[in-house]
Enzyme design. Structure first.
Site, PDB file in Angstrom:
ATOM      1  N   GLY A   1       0.840  -1.280   0.077  1.00 54.15           N
ATOM      2  CA  GLY A   1       0.167   0.142   0.104  1.00 54.15           C
ATOM      3  C   GLY A   1       0.966   1.185  -0.084  1.00 54.15           C
TER       4      GLY A   1
ATOM      5  CG  ASP B   1      -4.683   9.526   2.786  1.00 52.92           C
ATOM      6  OD1 ASP B   1      -4.231  10.512   1.997  1.00 52.92           O
ATOM      7  OD2 ASP B   1      -4.964   9.640   3.857  1.00 52.92           O
ATOM      8  CG  LEU B   2      -1.130   4.746   6.974  1.00 58.20           C
ATOM      9  CD1 LEU B   2      -1.568   5.579   7.854  1.00 58.20           C
ATOM     10  CD2 LEU B   2      -1.201   3.235   7.493  1.00 58.20           C
TER      11      LEU B   2
ATOM     12  NE  ARG C   1      -4.986  -3.708  -8.472  1.00 56.56           N
ATOM     13  CZ  ARG C   1      -6.194  -4.201  -8.747  1.00 56.56           C
ATOM     14  NH1 ARG C   1      -7.266  -3.848  -7.845  1.00 56.56           N
ATOM     15  NH2 ARG C   1      -6.249  -4.340 -10.056  1.00 56.56           N
TER      16      ARG C   1
ATOM     17  CB  VAL D   1      -1.977  -8.347  -2.908  1.00 61.73           C
ATOM     18  CG1 VAL D   1      -0.850  -7.155  -2.674  1.00 61.73           C
ATOM     19  CG2 VAL D   1      -3.384  -7.795  -2.919  1.00 61.73           C
TER      20      VAL D   1
ATOM     21  CE  LYS E   1      -8.585   1.987  13.154  1.00 58.61           C
ATOM     22  NZ  LYS E   1      -9.469   2.711  13.925  1.00 58.61           N
TER      23      LYS E   1
ATOM     24  CD  GLU F   1     -12.389  11.621  15.061  1.00 57.23           C
ATOM     25  OE1 GLU F   1     -11.478  11.107  14.149  1.00 57.23           O
ATOM     26  OE2 GLU F   1     -13.506  10.621  15.110  1.00 57.23           O
TER      27      GLU F   1
ATOM     28  CG  HIS G   1      -7.609   4.229  18.663  1.00 57.97           C
ATOM     29  ND1 HIS G   1      -6.627   3.433  18.113  1.00 57.97           N
ATOM     30  CD2 HIS G   1      -8.155   4.950  17.611  1.00 57.97           C
ATOM     31  CE1 HIS G   1      -6.549   3.538  16.790  1.00 57.97           C
ATOM     32  NE2 HIS G   1      -7.531   4.569  16.549  1.00 57.97           N
TER      33      HIS G   1
END
Length: 480
Positions: free
Chosen positions: A12, A16-17, A46, A88, A145, A213, A237
């Site tokens: 990945g 974004d991460l 990909r 994958v 996660k 949030e 969390h």
């Protein structure tokens, strides 16, 4: 503790991460010379890219998400990077990935993909010799996660991973455990003599944990509507924070010793009754000075997914008998804050006539500010005819940047470094994950049995009024 890795394989890598957290964290570690000089970082996804294009992608991410003062030696860092395109789900592609990554013995793998892709990814890694041996030697793998949506699906994911990786090579991430102040909670409790004798039901009235949030759905529309606040925030969390507050002193700062004590807390959680939980869903309102739509308007359809949860939990053991733990989390709330409040009991007798006594309170701020404050009763300066006048004052650490250092670190810095070094202390063990899911599944069963549905609340508020009543009927006010 296992051996140090010399190759880090990022699945990945164009997501974004990776852009926001992983690549900036790795560059920051490189700038401080905390990673091995010979560490190679291989990205895979990909997207069709060559090495040069991936390095340009990484440069753009660093310039956007990492402060300039933390980009020391960025050119050298980019030279560590290489890239291999991979679907994958296509087994034939893993042979080329293995050529790029090298042998699995000193390989660390970071899996940031959808959970539905975990099984084919594990099978592909094993077929290409990238998983290492089942005897504990070989590659280690880190999982992002969500690890399932209930106990059964979580067990299925863990079973799939366990076919190729033993438990001492599996690093399950909860990024909250990488935050400085969360780690400081361990130091506060177990490196200071005066707290431990008081850290029990005789002296603590209750504990509050809030993760609030101000944002709405943002880019997580489909995931969040499937998950909801309970599974998105409480299951991981918030239960990890509760476990750190409530755990017994471990025998050492060893990965298994720490996690043994956390899992004891999670297994001691009392099932939550229907009158101990409140759920909500935000409606349109004002947030951060702007008019914002309601959840169903953002989603584009009606939904019964909860965006707010408040509950009262109990840890049924000797240390915490009778001490409620109030947990609260939600989206579009009044303020962005993550904090732990430890409310001590009132003094048994006041010798100061007319003084308005307030119990001591320990406030552990996790975000957006990392700080620890203890409120004490003190005399108001001056002379008063009525005798000594008292007030509650905060005792703060006077050192600037005491808990975050000269700059605020990304939580993934600590976790990526520990993955590379092979230290599992701040990662979550399988029995912890399954104990958390067992408790959460029971709550969802209660919702279904009792017909509990989310109560509406205005964006920019602190959630449904029923959440206030949940605490106030016990004489407790939420810390706001």
């Amino acid at each position: 503790m296992t051996g140090r890795a010399h190759t880090l394989l990022l699945f990945g890598a164009t997501g974004d991460l990776s852009r926001r957290m992983l690549l900036p964290s790795l560059c920051a570690l490189h700038a401080e010379k905390l990673v091995p000089e010979d560490l190679r970082i291989v990205g895979t996804a990909r997207s069709e890219m060559n090495d040069a294009q991936f390095r340009n992608f990484a440069r753009d991410a660093l310039e956007k998400f990492l402060p300039a003062e933390r980009r020391g030696g960025m050119a050298d860092f980019l030279n560590r990077l290489s890239y291999q395109q991979l679907d994958v789900t296509a087994p034939e592609g893993y042979a080329e990935l293995a050529k790029k990554a090298g042998p699995g013995e000193d390989l660390a793998i970071f899996l940031s993909t959808a959970p539905s892709l975990f099984k084919p990814t594990i099978e592909g890694l094993a077929s290409a010799g990238l998983a290492g041996a089942k005897d504990g030697k070989g590659a280690r793998i880190s999982l992002e996660k969500p690890l399932g949506s209930d106990l059964a699906s979580s067990a299925a994911i863990n079973d799939a991973v366990a076919t190729a990786f033993p438990e001492n090579r599996i690093f399950r991430i909860d990024h909250y455990l990488g935050k400085e102040t969360v780690q400081n909670l361990l130091a506060l409790r177990f490196a200071n003599l005066f707290f431990e004798p008081l850290w029990r039901s005789q002296y603590i009235d209750h504990v509050q944990i809030t993760v609030a949030e101000t944002v709405g759905l943002e880019s997580r529309v489909d995931f969040y509507d499937d998950a909801g606040a309970l599974r998105d925030m409480v299951q991981n969390h918030m239960l990890q924070l509760l476990a750190l507050v409530a755990m017994e002193p471990p025998g050492s700062f060893d990965a298994n010793a720490v996690r043994d004590e956390k899992v004891k807390v999670l297994r001691a959680l009392r099932p939550v009754s229907a009158d101990e939980i409140v759920t909500g869903q935000y409606r349109g309102g004002a947030s951060a000075g702007q008019i914002v739509p309601g959840y169903d308007e953002e989603l584009g359809r009606d939904s019964d997914t909860e965006t707010f949860v408040a509950l009262k939990a109990h840890v049924d053991n000797w240390r915490w008998r009778g001490v409620p733990f109030y947990l609260r989390t939600g989206k579009r709330l009044a303020r962005r804050v993550t904090e732990i409040i430890v409310q001590f009991r009132q003094v048994p007798h006041s010798i100061f006539p007319g003084a308005k006594m307030k119990p001591n309170r320990l406030v552990i701020g996790i975000q957006p500010e990392e700080n620890i404050s203890l409120t004490l009763m003190a005399k108001v300066p001056g002379i008063d005819q009525q005798g000594m006048v008292l007030r509650s004052v905060p005792l703060d650490i006077a050192m600037p940047d005491a808990f975050s250092g000269k700059f605020k670190r990304i939580a993934y810095e600590r976790l990526l470094l520990d993955l590379i070094e092979g230290d599992q202390t701040l990662f979550v063990r399988r029995d912890e994950v399954e104990a958390q899911w067992q408790w959460i599944d029971a709550i969802r069963e209660t919702w279904a049995r009792e017909g509990i549905t989310p109560k509406p609340y205005a964006a920019g508020s602190w959630g449904p009024s029923a959440a206030i009543a949940l605490a106030e009927r016990d004489g407790v006010s939420w810390h706001e």
